[in-house]
Write an enzyme that holds these catalytic residues in place. Structure first.
Site, mmCIF file in Angstrom:
data_model
loop_
_atom_site.group_PDB
_atom_site.id
_atom_site.type_symbol
_atom_site.label_atom_id
_atom_site.label_comp_id
_atom_site.label_asym_id
_atom_site.label_seq_id
_atom_site.Cartn_x
_atom_site.Cartn_y
_atom_site.Cartn_z
ATOM 1 N N LYS A 1 16.839 20.507 -12.494
ATOM 2 C CA LYS A 1 16.165 19.228 -12.731
ATOM 3 C C LYS A 1 17.092 18.149 -13.308
ATOM 4 O O LYS A 1 17.950 18.416 -14.126
ATOM 5 C CB LYS A 1 14.977 19.416 -13.691
ATOM 6 C CG LYS A 1 13.805 20.189 -13.116
ATOM 7 C CD LYS A 1 13.218 19.614 -11.839
ATOM 8 C CE LYS A 1 12.355 18.396 -12.048
ATOM 9 N NZ LYS A 1 11.195 18.599 -12.906
ATOM 10 N N HIS B 1 0.827 -1.225 0.000
ATOM 11 C CA HIS B 1 0.000 0.000 0.000
ATOM 12 C C HIS B 1 0.861 1.276 0.000
ATOM 13 O O HIS B 1 0.444 2.300 0.538
ATOM 14 C CB HIS B 1 -0.933 0.049 1.211
ATOM 15 C CG HIS B 1 -1.685 -1.216 1.454
ATOM 16 N ND1 HIS B 1 -2.930 -1.471 0.923
ATOM 17 C CD2 HIS B 1 -1.348 -2.326 2.170
ATOM 18 C CE1 HIS B 1 -3.346 -2.671 1.311
ATOM 19 N NE2 HIS B 1 -2.393 -3.213 2.061
ATOM 20 N N GLU C 1 10.504 6.865 -17.562
ATOM 21 C CA GLU C 1 9.135 7.298 -17.883
ATOM 22 C C GLU C 1 8.732 6.826 -19.276
ATOM 23 O O GLU C 1 7.592 6.412 -19.507
ATOM 24 C CB GLU C 1 9.030 8.825 -17.795
ATOM 25 C CG GLU C 1 9.167 9.331 -16.376
ATOM 26 C CD GLU C 1 9.327 10.840 -16.315
ATOM 27 O OE1 GLU C 1 8.570 11.478 -15.573
ATOM 28 O OE2 GLU C 1 10.199 11.385 -17.003
ATOM 29 N N SER D 1 15.849 20.040 -17.604
ATOM 30 C CA SER D 1 14.686 20.834 -18.001
ATOM 31 C C SER D 1 15.167 22.049 -18.778
ATOM 32 O O SER D 1 16.230 22.595 -18.493
ATOM 33 C CB SER D 1 13.935 21.263 -16.746
ATOM 34 O OG SER D 1 13.196 22.444 -16.993
#
Ligand code: ARG
Length: 460
Positions: free
Chosen positions: A282, A155, A289, A276
């Site tokens: 970043k 969880h 991804e 970025s």
């Protein structure tokens, strides 16, 4: 060019030709198409349709088509209906009227099955290689931090402590099953369809077993109608590919989290992350991804063929030409994702002190305490309650497991023995989980050795 036309008074409409042509994607079957045709030419000679000289001439012509087709110019300006047609047009250019004999007793319905099976067999082999290489990298990363303690989650909440290699080996199992699934798929792909004709079986007494052997097939298909109607082997592959992508997607998701600022357990290499255009600080996990994103694309390919096939009447229908783009795309995305994931694994490092501290500072030891009580004779239900009360009291007092002393522990509940205090450190409780499949240090060391032995056996 067309392989038909006698029955028509006029040629195809230009819109229809553009709409139905498949050369722009099925051209990647050209090498398989030529190899299949070479085996077929030998068989045509055996049954007396080609002389020995004619056979050799055609086989040599197919060889030169195979070579020429490796250069990108080969397909420029080709307006043939499909890959089978372009090969025959080229054959005519090289062998003249003799080329007209090559399609004796053969249909494109079986030819497309043969070509796709040949192509897929090779694709499965290279995919299995990529998968095995990924497994090797994973085991290396597991070994590198073999003693690292991390919280395991259910969880998305800290549940019980596990060893880092135990966590990594969970993915090893998933990918090992994927490897098995691919190899099982290969068996079903590796069945030889030629001799089936359009649907009723060829009208010539071909030695199907001989052609199958020549092309490295393990068996021949048993029913000609099944051959024209069947795309199960493509869906078997897409299912195996989907499962592999699912596992890749889940490890990607884990590592996107674990390498982020909230977890800070892992560092991904500069080479597999991007910055970025606006925010200078970043370091984004785009590689992972994209793997996660591509998994959806592969599942969609499986779904797309399911839907395309589900209502088709026996046997071949042109709808089935729509199998190729999803099949090719899924294979491409899977291969690329496996390669990418291996590069990410090779670039990754663990900062073991951070997950270890996360484990120490949470109550992942609660189960160990309850089980120790049960081992000492307290019924588990009561033991669970006592450990739960201990957690509640600690949370209320802002106490971490390591803040407790043996005296405080035995004072909290008489069921606790003073030596149970060692269980306040997650690495201690893990030592009780030494059964096969558990996260006990000895069990994990054995599992690592076994994983390595399996890898070695797969390499030979
Ligand atoms: N391009 C076709 C396909 O991929 C080859 C089979 C053509 N057969 C036919 N009856 N039109 O399915």
């Amino acid at each position: 060019m067309k392989l038909w036309g006698g029955r028509f008074e006029s040629g195809p409409n230009e819109v229809f030709e553009r709409f139905s042509g498949s050369l722009h994607f099925d051209k990647r079957l050209i090498d398989a198409d030529c190899r299949g045709s070479q085996a077929f030419a030998r068989e045509l000679c055996r049954v007396g349709i080609l002389t020995l000289d004619e056979r050799d001439l055609l086989i040599a012509a197919f060889d030169s088509i195979r070579t020429e087709a490796r250069s990108p110019e080969f397909f420029i300006g080709a307006d043939d209906e499909d890959v089978h047609t372009v090969v025959i047009r080229k054959l005519k250019e090289k062998a003249g009227v003799l080329a007209d004999k090559i399609h004796t007793g053969r249909s494109r319905n079986e030819q497309v099955s043969l070509d796709s099976r040949l192509w897929l067999r090779e694709t499965i082999d290279s995919t299995v290689q990529l998968l095995t290489a990924l497994l090797e990298s994973l085991v290396k990363l597991a070994r590198q931090y073999h003693g690292a303690v991390i919280p395991g989650y259910t969880h998305t909440r800290r549940a019980q402590a596990v060893l880092w290699p135990h966590y990594i080996l969970a993915y090893f199992e998933m990918f090992a099953r994927d490897r098995e699934r691919l190899l099982e798929t290969r068996k079903r792909v590796n069945v030889f369809p030629l001799g089936s004709g359009a649907l009723a079986g060829s009208g010539f007494p071909f030695d199907r077993d001989a052609m199958a052997r020549e092309l490295g097939f393990e068996a021949i298909t048993r029913n000609s109608m099944d051959v024209s109607a069947d795309r199960d082997w493509a869906m078997d592959f897409l299912y195996a590919a989907s499962m592999t992508m699912l596992h890749l997607s889940r490890i990607s998701e884990d590592w996107i989290l674990y390498s982020g600022e909230e977890f800070q357990w892992m560092e991904l290499g500069d080479g597999v992350t991007s910055g970025s255009s606006l925010m200078p600080q970043k370091k984004n996990p785009d590689s992972l991804e994209l793997i996660r994103g591509k998994s959806g694309r592969v599942f969609a390919s499986l779904t797309s063929i399911y839907i395309m096939m589900k209502g088709l009447p026996m046997t071949y229908n042109r709808d089935m030409q729509e199998d190729k783009e999803p099949l090719f795309d899924a294979a491409d995305q899977l291969g690329a994702s496996l390669e990418m994931m291996k590069a990410v694994v090779d670039s990754a490092s663990l900062k073991p002190e951070i997950p270890a501290a996360a484990a120490e500072q949470s109550w992942v030891v609660a189960t160990d305490l309850a089980e120790a009580l049960a081992r000492a004779g307290t019924p588990f239900h009561s033991a669970h309650k006592i450990a739960g009360r201990l957690v509640l009291a600690s949370v209320q007092a802002g106490k971490k497991p390591a803040d407790w002393t043996a005296d405080e522990l035995t004072a909290f509940a008489p069921e606790f023995a003073s030596d149970m205090i060692r269980l306040m450190h997650p690495a201690e409780g893990m030592k009780t989980r030494e059964l096969p499949g558990g996260t006990g240090p000895a069990a994990v060391a054995r599992a690592l050795d076994e994983a390595e032995a399996r890898l070695t056996s797969w390499r030979t």
